[in-house]
Design a protein around this motif. Structure first.
Motif, PDB file in Angstrom:
ATOM      1  N   THR A 294       0.838  -1.201   0.000  1.00 18.86           N
ATOM      2  CA  THR A 294       0.000   0.000   0.000  1.00 18.86           C
ATOM      3  C   THR A 294       0.872   1.249   0.000  1.00 18.86           C
TER       4      THR A 294
ATOM      5  N   GLN B 253      -0.108  -5.041  10.243  1.00 19.00           N
ATOM      6  CA  GLN B 253       1.195  -4.416  10.047  1.00 19.00           C
ATOM      7  C   GLN B 253       2.338  -5.249  10.614  1.00 19.00           C
TER       8      GLN B 253
ATOM      9  N   SER C 174      -4.857   1.171  -3.790  1.00 22.87           N
ATOM     10  CA  SER C 174      -4.978   2.593  -3.496  1.00 22.87           C
ATOM     11  C   SER C 174      -6.209   3.133  -4.224  1.00 22.87           C
TER      12      SER C 174
ATOM     13  N   ASP D 104       3.875  -1.057   3.668  1.00 23.03           N
ATOM     14  CA  ASP D 104       3.383   0.275   3.317  1.00 23.03           C
ATOM     15  C   ASP D 104       4.580   1.141   2.978  1.00 23.03           C
TER      16      ASP D 104
ATOM     17  N   MET E 203       5.535   1.776  -4.798  1.00 20.83           N
ATOM     18  CA  MET E 203       4.580   0.722  -4.462  1.00 20.83           C
ATOM     19  C   MET E 203       4.536  -0.343  -5.555  1.00 20.83           C
TER      20      MET E 203
ATOM     21  N   VAL F 116       3.164  -7.610   4.642  1.00 19.58           N
ATOM     22  CA  VAL F 116       2.367  -6.393   4.495  1.00 19.58           C
ATOM     23  C   VAL F 116       3.329  -5.209   4.511  1.00 19.58           C
TER      24      VAL F 116
ATOM     25  N   SER G   5      -3.807   1.307   4.625  1.00 17.34           N
ATOM     26  CA  SER G   5      -2.726   0.504   5.210  1.00 17.34           C
ATOM     27  C   SER G   5      -3.081  -0.031   6.597  1.00 17.34           C
ATOM     28  N   ASN G   6      -3.887   0.725   7.344  1.00 19.14           N
ATOM     29  CA  ASN G   6      -4.260   0.288   8.693  1.00 19.14           C
ATOM     30  C   ASN G   6      -5.262  -0.859   8.694  1.00 19.14           C
TER      31      ASN G   6
END
Length: 297
Positions: free
Chosen positions: A26, A36, A69, A43, A51, A41, A31-32
Protein backbone atom coordinates in the motif's frame (compact mmCIF):
# COMPACT_ATOMS: atom_id res chain seq x y z
CA UNK A 1 -24.14 -3.52 5.21
CA UNK A 2 -20.74 -4.61 3.88
CA UNK A 3 -19.18 -2.37 1.24
CA UNK A 4 -17.01 -3.55 -1.65
CA UNK A 5 -13.97 -2.14 0.12
CA UNK A 6 -14.79 -4.05 3.30
CA UNK A 7 -15.31 -7.26 1.33
CA UNK A 8 -11.91 -6.72 -0.29
CA UNK A 9 -10.14 -6.16 3.03
CA UNK A 10 -11.76 -9.20 4.64
CA UNK A 11 -10.93 -11.47 1.73
CA UNK A 12 -7.30 -10.35 1.54
CA UNK A 13 -6.79 -10.66 5.29
CA UNK A 14 -8.22 -14.18 5.17
CA UNK A 15 -5.79 -14.92 2.36
CA UNK A 16 -2.81 -13.52 4.25
CA UNK A 17 -3.62 -15.80 7.17
CA UNK A 18 -3.88 -18.96 5.08
CA UNK A 19 -1.61 -18.49 2.05
CA UNK A 20 2.07 -17.70 2.51
CA UNK A 21 2.29 -16.41 -1.07
CA UNK A 22 -0.01 -13.44 -0.54
CA UNK A 23 1.55 -10.05 0.15
CA UNK A 24 0.01 -6.58 0.35
CA UNK A 25 1.62 -3.35 -0.80
CA UNK A 26 0.00 0.00 0.00
CA UNK A 27 0.89 3.68 -0.18
CA UNK A 28 -0.81 4.88 3.05
CA UNK A 29 -4.39 4.41 1.72
CA UNK A 30 -6.06 1.58 3.71
CA UNK A 31 -2.73 0.50 5.21
CA UNK A 32 -4.26 0.29 8.69
CA UNK A 33 -6.73 -2.34 7.44
CA UNK A 34 -4.01 -5.00 7.12
CA UNK A 35 -1.86 -6.67 9.83
CA UNK A 36 1.20 -4.42 10.05
CA UNK A 37 3.07 -6.98 12.12
CA UNK A 38 3.11 -9.34 9.14
CA UNK A 39 6.30 -9.03 7.09
CA UNK A 40 4.27 -9.64 3.92
CA UNK A 41 2.37 -6.39 4.50
CA UNK A 42 4.34 -3.39 3.24
CA UNK A 43 3.38 0.28 3.32
CA UNK A 44 5.76 2.44 1.31
CA UNK A 45 4.31 5.83 2.24
CA UNK A 46 3.03 8.23 -0.39
CA UNK A 47 5.24 6.75 -3.10
CA UNK A 48 2.98 5.10 -5.63
CA UNK A 49 5.71 4.39 -8.18
CA UNK A 50 7.70 2.66 -5.46
CA UNK A 51 4.58 0.72 -4.46
CA UNK A 52 4.40 -0.87 -7.91
CA UNK A 53 8.16 -1.48 -8.03
CA UNK A 54 8.05 -3.27 -4.68
CA UNK A 55 5.11 -5.36 -5.88
CA UNK A 56 7.12 -6.37 -8.95
CA UNK A 57 10.03 -7.47 -6.78
CA UNK A 58 7.74 -9.52 -4.56
CA UNK A 59 6.22 -11.17 -7.63
CA UNK A 60 9.67 -11.98 -9.02
CA UNK A 61 10.45 -13.58 -5.65
CA UNK A 62 7.43 -15.89 -6.02
CA UNK A 63 4.84 -14.02 -3.96
CA UNK A 64 1.36 -12.92 -5.02
CA UNK A 65 1.25 -9.15 -4.36
CA UNK A 66 -2.01 -7.26 -3.84
CA UNK A 67 -1.50 -3.57 -4.68
CA UNK A 68 -4.10 -1.10 -3.45
CA UNK A 69 -4.98 2.59 -3.50
CA UNK A 70 -7.39 5.11 -4.99
CA UNK A 71 -7.72 4.53 -8.74
CA UNK A 72 -5.72 7.60 -9.88
CA UNK A 73 -2.91 6.79 -7.44
CA UNK A 74 -2.93 3.10 -8.36
CA UNK A 75 -3.22 3.39 -12.14
CA UNK A 76 -2.51 6.87 -13.49
CA UNK A 77 0.38 8.07 -11.32
CA UNK A 78 2.49 4.87 -11.55
CA UNK A 79 1.41 3.88 -15.06
CA UNK A 80 4.99 3.62 -16.33
CA UNK A 81 5.90 1.25 -13.52
CA UNK A 82 2.84 -0.89 -14.26
CA UNK A 83 3.90 -1.05 -17.90
CA UNK A 84 7.54 -1.88 -17.20
CA UNK A 85 7.82 -3.46 -13.75
CA UNK A 86 4.71 -5.64 -14.02
CA UNK A 87 3.86 -6.05 -17.71
CA UNK A 88 7.29 -6.02 -19.34
CA UNK A 89 8.73 -8.21 -16.57
CA UNK A 90 5.81 -10.58 -17.22
CA UNK A 91 4.93 -11.01 -13.55
CA UNK A 92 1.51 -11.25 -11.96
CA UNK A 93 -0.17 -9.06 -9.38
CA UNK A 94 -3.63 -8.10 -8.19
CA UNK A 95 -4.35 -4.37 -8.38
CA UNK A 96 -7.44 -3.27 -6.44
CA UNK A 97 -8.69 0.31 -6.59
CA UNK A 98 -11.30 2.36 -4.79
CA UNK A 99 -12.79 5.72 -5.76
CA UNK A 100 -13.86 4.67 -9.27
CA UNK A 101 -14.66 7.53 -11.65
CA UNK A 102 -15.90 10.01 -9.04
CA UNK A 103 -17.11 8.19 -5.92
CA UNK A 104 -15.70 10.91 -3.64
CA UNK A 105 -16.07 14.22 -5.49
CA UNK A 106 -15.51 16.13 -2.23
CA UNK A 107 -11.78 15.40 -2.74
CA UNK A 108 -11.80 16.95 -6.19
CA UNK A 109 -10.35 15.85 -9.51
CA UNK A 110 -7.22 14.32 -7.91
CA UNK A 111 -9.31 11.40 -6.65
CA UNK A 112 -11.22 10.75 -9.89
CA UNK A 113 -10.18 8.25 -12.56
CA UNK A 114 -12.68 7.60 -15.35
CA UNK A 115 -9.79 6.62 -17.63
CA UNK A 116 -8.35 3.74 -15.58
CA UNK A 117 -9.78 0.83 -17.57
CA UNK A 118 -8.86 2.53 -20.85
CA UNK A 119 -5.25 2.73 -19.62
CA UNK A 120 -5.18 -0.98 -18.84
CA UNK A 121 -6.46 -1.58 -22.37
CA UNK A 122 -3.10 -0.31 -23.64
CA UNK A 123 -1.33 -3.15 -21.82
CA UNK A 124 -1.67 -6.81 -22.85
CA UNK A 125 -2.58 -9.66 -20.56
CA UNK A 126 -4.72 -7.93 -17.92
CA UNK A 127 -7.97 -9.30 -16.53
CA UNK A 128 -10.32 -6.49 -15.46
CA UNK A 129 -13.15 -6.98 -12.96
CA UNK A 130 -15.80 -4.33 -12.28
CA UNK A 131 -18.08 -5.88 -9.61
CA UNK A 132 -21.51 -4.41 -9.05
CA UNK A 133 -22.11 -5.72 -5.54
CA UNK A 134 -19.98 -6.55 -2.46
CA UNK A 135 -20.93 -10.23 -2.72
CA UNK A 136 -19.34 -10.33 -6.17
CA UNK A 137 -16.01 -9.07 -4.84
CA UNK A 138 -15.09 -12.09 -2.74
CA UNK A 139 -15.38 -14.86 -5.37
CA UNK A 140 -13.61 -12.76 -8.00
CA UNK A 141 -10.84 -11.84 -5.58
CA UNK A 142 -10.42 -15.34 -4.15
CA UNK A 143 -9.83 -16.66 -7.66
CA UNK A 144 -7.43 -13.83 -8.46
CA UNK A 145 -5.38 -14.61 -5.35
CA UNK A 146 -5.02 -18.24 -6.42
CA UNK A 147 -3.84 -17.39 -9.94
CA UNK A 148 -0.58 -15.93 -11.19
CA UNK A 149 -1.83 -13.52 -13.86
CA UNK A 150 -2.31 -9.75 -13.92
CA UNK A 151 -5.64 -8.59 -12.50
CA UNK A 152 -7.24 -5.19 -12.01
CA UNK A 153 -10.33 -4.96 -9.79
CA UNK A 154 -12.27 -1.70 -9.74
CA UNK A 155 -14.32 -1.20 -6.56
CA UNK A 156 -17.00 1.43 -6.09
CA UNK A 157 -19.29 2.88 -3.44
CA UNK A 158 -22.12 2.50 -5.94
CA UNK A 159 -23.66 -0.93 -6.14
CA UNK A 160 -26.65 -2.87 -7.39
CA UNK A 161 -29.36 -4.12 -5.05
CA UNK A 162 -28.36 -7.74 -5.52
CA UNK A 163 -25.38 -9.79 -6.61
CA UNK A 164 -25.28 -11.85 -9.78
CA UNK A 165 -23.17 -14.82 -10.89
CA UNK A 166 -19.64 -13.76 -11.72
CA UNK A 167 -16.83 -15.25 -13.75
CA UNK A 168 -15.67 -15.14 -17.34
CA UNK A 169 -18.63 -14.28 -19.52
CA UNK A 170 -21.73 -12.09 -19.58
CA UNK A 171 -24.93 -13.00 -17.75
CA UNK A 172 -28.27 -12.57 -19.55
CA UNK A 173 -30.81 -10.97 -17.23
CA UNK A 174 -33.49 -9.94 -19.70
CA UNK A 175 -34.49 -11.07 -23.20
CA UNK A 176 -35.78 -8.84 -25.99
CA UNK A 177 -35.85 -8.51 -29.77
CA UNK A 178 -35.01 -4.84 -30.43
CA UNK A 179 -31.35 -5.01 -29.51
CA UNK A 180 -28.84 -5.62 -26.71
CA UNK A 181 -27.74 -3.50 -23.76
CA UNK A 182 -24.53 -4.48 -21.98
CA UNK A 183 -24.48 -3.09 -18.43
CA UNK A 184 -21.15 -3.10 -16.61
CA UNK A 185 -20.85 -3.48 -12.84
CA UNK A 186 -22.75 -0.89 -10.78
CA UNK A 187 -24.57 0.46 -13.85
CA UNK A 188 -26.91 -2.54 -13.95
CA UNK A 189 -29.75 -1.35 -11.70
CA UNK A 190 -29.94 1.99 -13.48
CA UNK A 191 -29.95 0.30 -16.86
CA UNK A 192 -32.77 -2.04 -15.85
CA UNK A 193 -34.83 0.86 -14.52
CA UNK A 194 -34.23 2.88 -17.68
CA UNK A 195 -35.18 -0.05 -19.92
CA UNK A 196 -38.33 -0.73 -17.92
CA UNK A 197 -39.33 2.94 -17.83
CA UNK A 198 -39.14 3.05 -21.64
CA UNK A 199 -40.78 -0.36 -22.05
CA UNK A 200 -37.89 -1.25 -24.36
CA UNK A 201 -37.93 -4.74 -25.87
CA UNK A 202 -34.20 -5.36 -25.43
CA UNK A 203 -31.88 -8.03 -24.08
CA UNK A 204 -29.84 -6.93 -21.06
CA UNK A 205 -26.44 -8.49 -20.43
CA UNK A 206 -24.51 -8.01 -17.20
CA UNK A 207 -20.72 -7.93 -16.96
CA UNK A 208 -18.69 -7.97 -13.77
CA UNK A 209 -15.63 -8.99 -15.80
CA UNK A 210 -14.92 -6.86 -18.87
CA UNK A 211 -11.47 -8.13 -19.82
CA UNK A 212 -11.25 -10.58 -21.36
CA UNK A 213 -14.29 -9.41 -23.31
CA UNK A 214 -16.97 -12.06 -23.80
CA UNK A 215 -17.22 -11.87 -27.59
CA UNK A 216 -19.04 -15.20 -27.84
CA UNK A 217 -21.64 -14.05 -25.34
CA UNK A 218 -22.31 -10.84 -27.23
CA UNK A 219 -22.53 -12.60 -30.60
CA UNK A 220 -24.99 -15.11 -29.16
CA UNK A 221 -27.13 -12.33 -27.71
CA UNK A 222 -27.36 -10.38 -30.97
CA UNK A 223 -28.18 -13.55 -32.95
CA UNK A 224 -31.34 -13.87 -30.87
CA UNK A 225 -32.55 -10.34 -31.69
CA UNK A 226 -34.21 -8.85 -34.75
CA UNK A 227 -31.91 -5.82 -34.78
CA UNK A 228 -28.15 -5.82 -34.28
CA UNK A 229 -28.22 -2.66 -32.19
CA UNK A 230 -25.85 -2.70 -29.22
CA UNK A 231 -25.65 -0.22 -26.36
CA UNK A 232 -22.75 -0.49 -23.91
CA UNK A 233 -23.15 1.29 -20.55
CA UNK A 234 -19.91 1.52 -18.58
CA UNK A 235 -19.17 3.42 -15.33
CA UNK A 236 -15.92 4.80 -16.72
CA UNK A 237 -14.83 6.60 -19.90
CA UNK A 238 -17.41 6.31 -22.68
CA UNK A 239 -16.34 4.13 -25.56
CA UNK A 240 -13.77 2.19 -23.55
CA UNK A 241 -15.09 -1.14 -24.88
CA UNK A 242 -16.31 0.08 -28.27
CA UNK A 243 -13.30 -1.32 -30.14
CA UNK A 244 -14.00 -4.77 -28.75
CA UNK A 245 -17.66 -4.62 -29.74
CA UNK A 246 -16.62 -3.59 -33.24
CA UNK A 247 -14.09 -6.43 -33.45
CA UNK A 248 -16.68 -8.89 -32.18
CA UNK A 249 -19.27 -7.84 -34.75
CA UNK A 250 -16.92 -6.93 -37.60
CA UNK A 251 -18.64 -9.34 -40.01
CA UNK A 252 -22.15 -8.32 -38.96
CA UNK A 253 -23.72 -4.96 -39.92
CA UNK A 254 -24.53 -3.31 -36.61
CA UNK A 255 -25.17 -0.07 -34.75
CA UNK A 256 -23.31 0.81 -31.56
CA UNK A 257 -24.02 3.38 -28.85
CA UNK A 258 -21.37 3.80 -26.16
CA UNK A 259 -22.35 5.40 -22.87
CA UNK A 260 -20.06 6.30 -20.00
CA UNK A 261 -18.26 9.25 -18.46
CA UNK A 262 -18.22 11.83 -21.24
CA UNK A 263 -14.90 12.40 -22.96
CA UNK A 264 -15.40 16.11 -23.64
CA UNK A 265 -16.71 17.20 -20.23
CA UNK A 266 -14.38 18.53 -17.55
CA UNK A 267 -16.54 19.19 -14.48
CA UNK A 268 -14.90 21.81 -12.29
CA UNK A 269 -17.45 21.96 -9.46
CA UNK A 270 -17.27 19.41 -6.65
CA UNK A 271 -20.94 18.46 -6.38
CA UNK A 272 -22.02 14.96 -5.42
CA UNK A 273 -21.60 11.65 -7.19
CA UNK A 274 -25.25 11.93 -8.20
CA UNK A 275 -24.57 15.38 -9.69
CA UNK A 276 -21.78 13.89 -11.77
CA UNK A 277 -24.02 11.01 -12.89
CA UNK A 278 -26.63 13.51 -14.08
CA UNK A 279 -24.05 15.64 -15.86
CA UNK A 280 -22.79 12.59 -17.75
CA UNK A 281 -26.32 11.26 -18.42
CA UNK A 282 -25.53 8.19 -16.33
CA UNK A 283 -28.58 8.51 -14.12
CA UNK A 284 -31.88 6.76 -14.87
CA UNK A 285 -33.24 9.84 -16.67
CA UNK A 286 -30.23 10.16 -18.94
CA UNK A 287 -30.07 6.45 -19.64
CA UNK A 288 -33.80 6.34 -20.35
CA UNK A 289 -33.38 9.10 -22.92
CA UNK A 290 -30.53 7.21 -24.57
CA UNK A 291 -32.54 3.96 -24.66
CA UNK A 292 -35.52 5.77 -26.17
CA UNK A 293 -33.57 7.55 -28.90
CA UNK A 294 -31.33 4.59 -29.84
CA UNK A 295 -33.75 1.70 -29.87
CA UNK A 296 -36.74 3.60 -31.24
CA UNK A 297 -34.90 5.87 -33.59
Amino acid sequence: MTTMRQAFVRTVNDGIATDQRIAVVTAVISSNEFPQENERVVDVGIREQTMVGVASGLALAGLRPVVHSYAPFLVERPYEQIKLDIGHQDVGAVFVSIGASYDDPVWGRTHQSPGDVALFDTLPGWTVHVPGHPDEVTPLLEQALKDDDRVYMRLSLHENTQAHPVGRGFTTLRHGKRGVVLAVGPMLDRVLKAVESENADVTVLYAATVRPFDSDGLRKAVRDTDHVDVMVVEPYLEGTSSHLVSETLQHIPHRLRSIGVKRHAELRNYGTAEDHDAAHDLDVVGLGSAVRSFFRG
